[in-house]
Scaffold this motif. Sequence first.
Motif, PDB file in Angstrom:
ATOM      1  N   SER A 258       0.836  -1.207   0.000  1.00  0.00           N
ATOM      2  CA  SER A 258       0.000   0.000   0.000  1.00  0.00           C
ATOM      3  C   SER A 258       0.867   1.251   0.000  1.00  0.00           C
ATOM      4  O   SER A 258       1.828   1.365   0.755  1.00  0.00           O
ATOM      5  N   ASP A 260      -0.421   4.048   0.822  1.00  0.00           N
ATOM      6  CA  ASP A 260      -1.012   4.876   1.875  1.00  0.00           C
ATOM      7  C   ASP A 260      -1.517   3.943   2.983  1.00  0.00           C
ATOM      8  O   ASP A 260      -2.728   3.767   3.166  1.00  0.00           O
ATOM      9  N   ASP A 262      -1.887   4.080   6.077  1.00  0.00           N
ATOM     10  CA  ASP A 262      -2.737   4.606   7.156  1.00  0.00           C
ATOM     11  C   ASP A 262      -4.213   4.549   6.784  1.00  0.00           C
ATOM     12  O   ASP A 262      -5.078   4.501   7.660  1.00  0.00           O
ATOM     13  N   ASN A 263      -4.510   4.565   5.476  1.00  0.00           N
ATOM     14  CA  ASN A 263      -5.911   4.596   5.041  1.00  0.00           C
ATOM     15  C   ASN A 263      -6.344   3.380   4.231  1.00  0.00           C
ATOM     16  O   ASN A 263      -7.538   3.096   4.144  1.00  0.00           O
ATOM     17  N   TRP A 269      -5.671  -0.759  -1.741  1.00  0.00           N
ATOM     18  CA  TRP A 269      -4.792   0.181  -2.445  1.00  0.00           C
ATOM     19  C   TRP A 269      -4.479  -0.306  -3.858  1.00  0.00           C
ATOM     20  O   TRP A 269      -4.464   0.468  -4.809  1.00  0.00           O
TER      21      TRP A 269
END
Length: 325
Positions: A258, A260, A262-263, A269
Motif C-alpha cells: 500500500s 497509503d 494509514d488509510n 490500495w
Amino acid sequence: MFTKPFSELSYYEKTSTIALFVTIGIALSMIVVYFYLQKKKPLSLKTFGFISLGIVLGYSVSIITLLMSLRLIEYKEAGYLEDIFSIKMIEGAINSPLQLYLYTIILVAGIALLALLIGKKTEKNANNKAIVYASICIAMSFALSYVRFIELPQGGSVTFASLLPLMIYSYIFGIRKGVLAGVIYGLLQFVQAPWFYHPVQFLLDYPIAFSAIGLTGLFGETRLFEKKRILQFSLGAIVAVLFRYLSHVVSGIFVFGSGDPDNYNAVAWSFLYNAFSLADMAISLVIGGLLFSSRTFNRVIDPLISSSKKKVIKNRDIIVEEDNL
C-alpha cells in the motif's frame, strides 16, 4: 526517465536509459522501412515481417536479461536479495508467495485457455501477413505509450490510446496472434519502464498483463454480434483490460503493498491504484469506437479480416478454403 544527471546514474539506470532510446530508434526505423517497402517493394514485406519479428524477439530477450542481471547485482550488493525467488517485498505487501504463484497461474491459464479454445488457426499466407502487421502495431503502440496524460509514482500511466493498435490487431488477426503480440509488447514496456522487484512481479506487470490485450479479438472470433463490429471490439477490449487490471492488482497486493498504509490496506490500495488501466481502456474504446464507425476504416480492414479468417482444410489431394465469417 531518471531525474539525476546521466553521469550519476547506476549501471542499471544508464543501461536502461540507453536501451530506451535504442528501442525508440528500432521502432521508428521499422515503421519507416515498412511504409517504404509497401510503396516500392511490396513483395519484400513477407521477408521484412520475419526479419523484424526476429529483431524484436532477440533484442527484447537480450536487453531484458541484461537489465535483470544488473538489477539483481544491485540488490545483492545492497543486501536486498536473499535469493532470486525471495527478494524482500516492499513493506506493507502481503507476504504470501504461495498465493502470489497461485493467482499468477490462474491468470495465465485463463488467458491461454481463451486463446486456445476460442482462437482459430489461419492459413499460411495470413500468418505471413500477420507477422508484418504485428511488427507495425507493436511499434505504433510503443510510440503512443510516450504520449502520457498521467504517470504514477510506482509505475503505470494513462496514455493516448497506446493499446489501440494492439487491440485492433487482435480483432483483425485473432486472439492467438494478439496474445503473442501482447507478450512482445510487454517485454518492450519493461525496457521503457523497468520496475523489477520480483521475478513473478515482472511476469505479472509486463508479459502477462499485456498478453491479455490480445483477448480483444475474443468476440470477433465468434459469431456473436457479427453484424456489430463496434460491439464486438468494445466487449473484447473490456474483457482484455479486465485481465490486465487483475494482473496488475495481484502484483500490487503481493509485491508493492500500500502506498497509503494509514488509510488503505494492500488489497484496497492495489485495486484503487491500478484503476489507471481502466482509464487507459476508456480512451482506447472511445477512439476505437470512432474508427469502427467509419466506413473508410472498415473498408481498409475488410480484406485483412477476410484473409485472416480463412482456414485451409486438407483432404488428401484436395485443398478447400473455408470462409469462417
